[in-house]
Design an enzyme around this catalytic site. Structure first.
Site, PDB file in Angstrom:
ATOM      1  N   ALA A   1       0.809  -1.223   0.000  1.00 11.87           N
ATOM      2  CA  ALA A   1       0.000   0.000   0.000  1.00 11.87           C
ATOM      3  C   ALA A   1       0.842   1.274   0.000  1.00 11.87           C
ATOM      4  CB  ALA A   1      -0.923  -0.002   1.212  1.00 11.87           C
TER       5      ALA A   1
ATOM      6  N   GLY B   1       3.500   1.595  -1.877  1.00  9.30           N
ATOM      7  CA  GLY B   1       4.208   1.647  -3.167  1.00  9.30           C
ATOM      8  C   GLY B   1       3.577   2.656  -4.115  1.00  9.30           C
TER       9      GLY B   1
ATOM     10  N   LEU C   1       2.180   2.317  -7.148  1.00  7.69           N
ATOM     11  CA  LEU C   1       0.896   1.991  -7.791  1.00  7.69           C
ATOM     12  C   LEU C   1      -0.271   2.327  -6.859  1.00  7.69           C
ATOM     13  CD1 LEU C   1      -0.445   0.657 -10.316  1.00  7.69           C
ATOM     14  CD2 LEU C   1      -0.544  -1.441  -8.971  1.00  7.69           C
ATOM     15  N   ALA C   2      -0.109   1.960  -5.595  1.00  7.16           N
ATOM     16  CA  ALA C   2      -1.182   2.225  -4.633  1.00  7.16           C
ATOM     17  C   ALA C   2      -1.402   3.731  -4.484  1.00  7.16           C
ATOM     18  CB  ALA C   2      -0.835   1.595  -3.288  1.00  7.16           C
ATOM     19  N   LYS C   3      -0.291   4.448  -4.413  1.00  6.81           N
ATOM     20  CA  LYS C   3      -0.366   5.907  -4.217  1.00  6.81           C
ATOM     21  C   LYS C   3      -1.035   6.602  -5.390  1.00  6.81           C
ATOM     22  CE  LYS C   3       3.687   7.056  -1.780  1.00  6.81           C
ATOM     23  NZ  LYS C   3       5.080   7.358  -1.931  1.00  6.81           N
TER      24      LYS C   3
ATOM     25  N   HIS D   1      -3.394  -4.862 -16.766  1.00 12.99           N
ATOM     26  CA  HIS D   1      -4.268  -3.702 -16.565  1.00 12.99           C
ATOM     27  C   HIS D   1      -4.863  -3.187 -17.878  1.00 12.99           C
ATOM     28  CE1 HIS D   1      -0.737  -1.163 -17.549  1.00 12.99           C
ATOM     29  NE2 HIS D   1      -1.598  -0.198 -17.789  1.00 12.99           N
TER      30      HIS D   1
ATOM     31  N   LYS E   1      -8.951  -1.415 -19.508  1.00 12.77           N
ATOM     32  CA  LYS E   1      -9.183  -0.177 -20.275  1.00 12.77           C
ATOM     33  C   LYS E   1     -10.453  -0.340 -21.095  1.00 12.77           C
ATOM     34  CE  LYS E   1      -4.261   0.925 -20.807  1.00 12.77           C
ATOM     35  NZ  LYS E   1      -3.912   2.209 -20.272  1.00 12.77           N
TER      36      LYS E   1
ATOM     37  N   ASP F   1       8.122  -6.660 -21.129  1.00 10.30           N
ATOM     38  CA  ASP F   1       7.335  -5.667 -20.397  1.00 10.30           C
ATOM     39  C   ASP F   1       5.984  -5.414 -21.067  1.00 10.30           C
ATOM     40  OD1 ASP F   1       6.862  -3.701 -18.444  1.00 10.30           O
ATOM     41  OD2 ASP F   1       7.648  -2.109 -19.734  1.00 10.30           O
TER      42      ASP F   1
ATOM     43  N   HIS G   1       0.448  -6.902 -22.609  1.00  8.35           N
ATOM     44  CA  HIS G   1      -0.586  -6.024 -23.165  1.00  8.35           C
ATOM     45  C   HIS G   1      -0.801  -6.200 -24.678  1.00  8.35           C
ATOM     46  CE1 HIS G   1       0.110  -4.442 -19.261  1.00  8.35           C
ATOM     47  NE2 HIS G   1       1.075  -3.606 -19.567  1.00  8.35           N
TER      48      HIS G   1
END
Ligand code: BG6
Length: 472
Positions: A12, A14, A16-18, A177, A181, A234, A239
């Site tokens: 939490a 990190g 991404l969480a922020k 992720h 989208k 990556d 993706h």
């Protein structure tokens, strides 16, 4: 319909969480999408008093939003708790389970979001299982695993076998992720809700497909991660192959998660392996040199990672073929880059013989366009030009939900359709592993390209036909 539940956010503190998860949860709360008693238990390594955590949350929201409703903020803060827990300390997990057992505070349907170092995924699952937080008796228990799921086929299989000792497939939410989208979900709608497209959707009419993701940003402070990863791992392994699957798969029997994922798996498993004896015609890599982006001077990749011998690619382009009757002989080009001239993700489909392109723009613009050849007004009846029919897939007033928000809602409502099945992950690694291995043993220097420019011209080597070009 979402059950009352507790979302446990590991990692939490990190980035991404922020930047995404906590502001995203606030936005969902504001939009009235979170159940009344839902709780968020943030877990980090450091000890933080709950009050301090609440001020941290306020800072995250202040950074993200210009303004927000005070009442919603009060409601949101009351949902939030913090717990310090080291992933390798079994004692800490006992205390953690005791804390969560308080039914008055925490609804017992538990969703664990693991936004932690990939090397901690298996360990945390094991620790959760040992304190009996993963067994589903009366309540559901789900675990969301951030990307990457393994670093190659072998490590993905190892990770899978260690977590499946404790979890059923229906409890595992492997994230990509991009699937959250809107524009990616819209690919299926565009394909399957417009009967005009299906008759055209095959090698009878389609010459080639280009799937592109370009970014102006460099690797930033993720140098260690990037040196161990590279563009192919990556972006393409995850993706871009997902976009490819959505554009080329057969129509699922129903839109149920199982049926959608089944068609994606079938498609990914039917992509031909890249022939290593002809690899230079199938895969190209480059690295950004120093230069300028929007007037700013930027360092080259080798200087950023402080490794003049690095052969890790920041530009990757590959050509794939699908072995089925619909797509036989249609080259599919996937390309991704850091530090190119623009940020853009798109799928461009070129029809045979003429200059007709159907382009689905994923981001930043969310549009669909079709290019037709038309007669130019004037006396010369042989003078043609291209006319573009362009439609906005998002218009003013449409709801904007970030990909992570969508995926967190799906996690809480138990919808796995936008998450990866293990067989998709395996098929994707199977495709990229041999190229990565070839490249890592090939010490010839990747082509250096100038920041802010178009694709390096040398990348054209992978085209099937010399008349082909990268679609802008
Ligand atoms: C991540 C990659 O998965 O996706 C990043 O690790 C990349 O390198 C990012 O920048 C792109 O995501 P988005 O949503 O900004 O297109």
């Amino acid at each position: 319909m979402i059950d009352n539940s507790t979302l446990v956010l590991f990692g939490a503190r990190g980035n991404l969480a922020k930047v995404k998860l906590i502001p995203g949860l606030f936005h969902l709360d504001e939009a009235g999408k979170l159940p009344k008693n839902m709780k968020i238990l943030s877990v980090g390594r450091q000890e933080v008093e709950e009050n301090e955590w609440h001020s941290n949350i306020k800072e995250m929201l202040d950074k993200k939003f210009k303004s927000y409703d005070k009442n919603v903020f009060e409601r949101f803060i009351k949902r939030n708790y913090y717990h310090a827990n080291l992933p390798d300390d079994p004692e800490a997990f006992v205390k953690f389970a005791e804390k969560l057992a308080n039914k008055e505070v925490f609804p017992q349907n538990l969703a664990f979001f693991l936004s932690v170092r990939p090397s901690d995924f298996a360990l945390i699952v094991k620790q959760l299982s040992e304190v009996n937080l993963l067994s589903e008796s009366g309540f559901w228990r789900r675990v969301l695993i951030e990307k990457p799921f393994g670093t190659c086929l072998k490590t993905a299989i190892e990770l899978q076998s260690s977590i499946e000792e404790h979890l059923k497939e229906s409890q595992i939410y492997r994230i990509d992720h991009y699937l959250g989208k809107f524009s990616l979900q819209n690919i299926m709608t565009t394909r399957f809700k417009n009967s005009v497209l299906e008759p055209l959707w095959s090698n009878k009419h389609i010459e080639q497909i280009q799937i592109t993701n370009h970014e102006t940003l460099g690797v930033g402070d993720r140098t260690v991660f990037y040196e161990a990863t590279g563009a192919l791992r990556d972006m393409i392994q995850s993706h871009l192959l997902q976009m490819l699957a959505l554009v080329t798969m057969e129509k699922p029997k129903t839109m149920s998660p199982d049926d959608v994922r089944l068609e994606k798996i079938k498609l990914l498993e039917s992509i031909a392996a890249v022939p290593l004896d002809k690899i230079t015609n199938f895969a190209f890599r480059g690295q950004y040199a120093e230069g300028h982006i929007n007037g700013d001077k930027v360092e080259g990749y080798l200087a950023e990672v402080e490794n003049p011998d690095s052969v890790i690619e920041t530009y990757a382009a590959i050509k794939l073929f699908i072995k089925n009757s619909r797509w036989e002989k249609v080259p599919i080009y996937l390309r991704t880059a850091k530090r190119l001239y623009e940020n853009s993700t798109s799928i461009a489909i070129k029809f045979k013989d003429h200059d007709n392109w159907l382009t689905i723009n994923i981001q930043p613009n969310e549009t669909t366009s079709f290019e037709l050849t038309t007669l130019q007004p004037g006396l010369d009846m042989n003078q043609n030009r291209q006319t573009t029919l362009k439609g906005n897939n998002r218009v003013q007033g449409d709801e904007t939900i970030d990909a992570y928000e969508t995926l967190m809602l799906d996690l809480l409502s138990g919808d796995q359709s936008k998450f990866l099945h293990i067989d998709e992950v395996k098929a994707a690694w199977k495709l990229v592993d041999p190229i990565i291995e070839y490249w890592s043993n090939d010490k010839s220097k990747p082509i250096q390209y100038k920041p802010g420019e178009f694709d390096p011209k040398e990348s054209k080597i992978i085209f099937e036909d010399e008349n082909q070009f990268w679609k802008k």
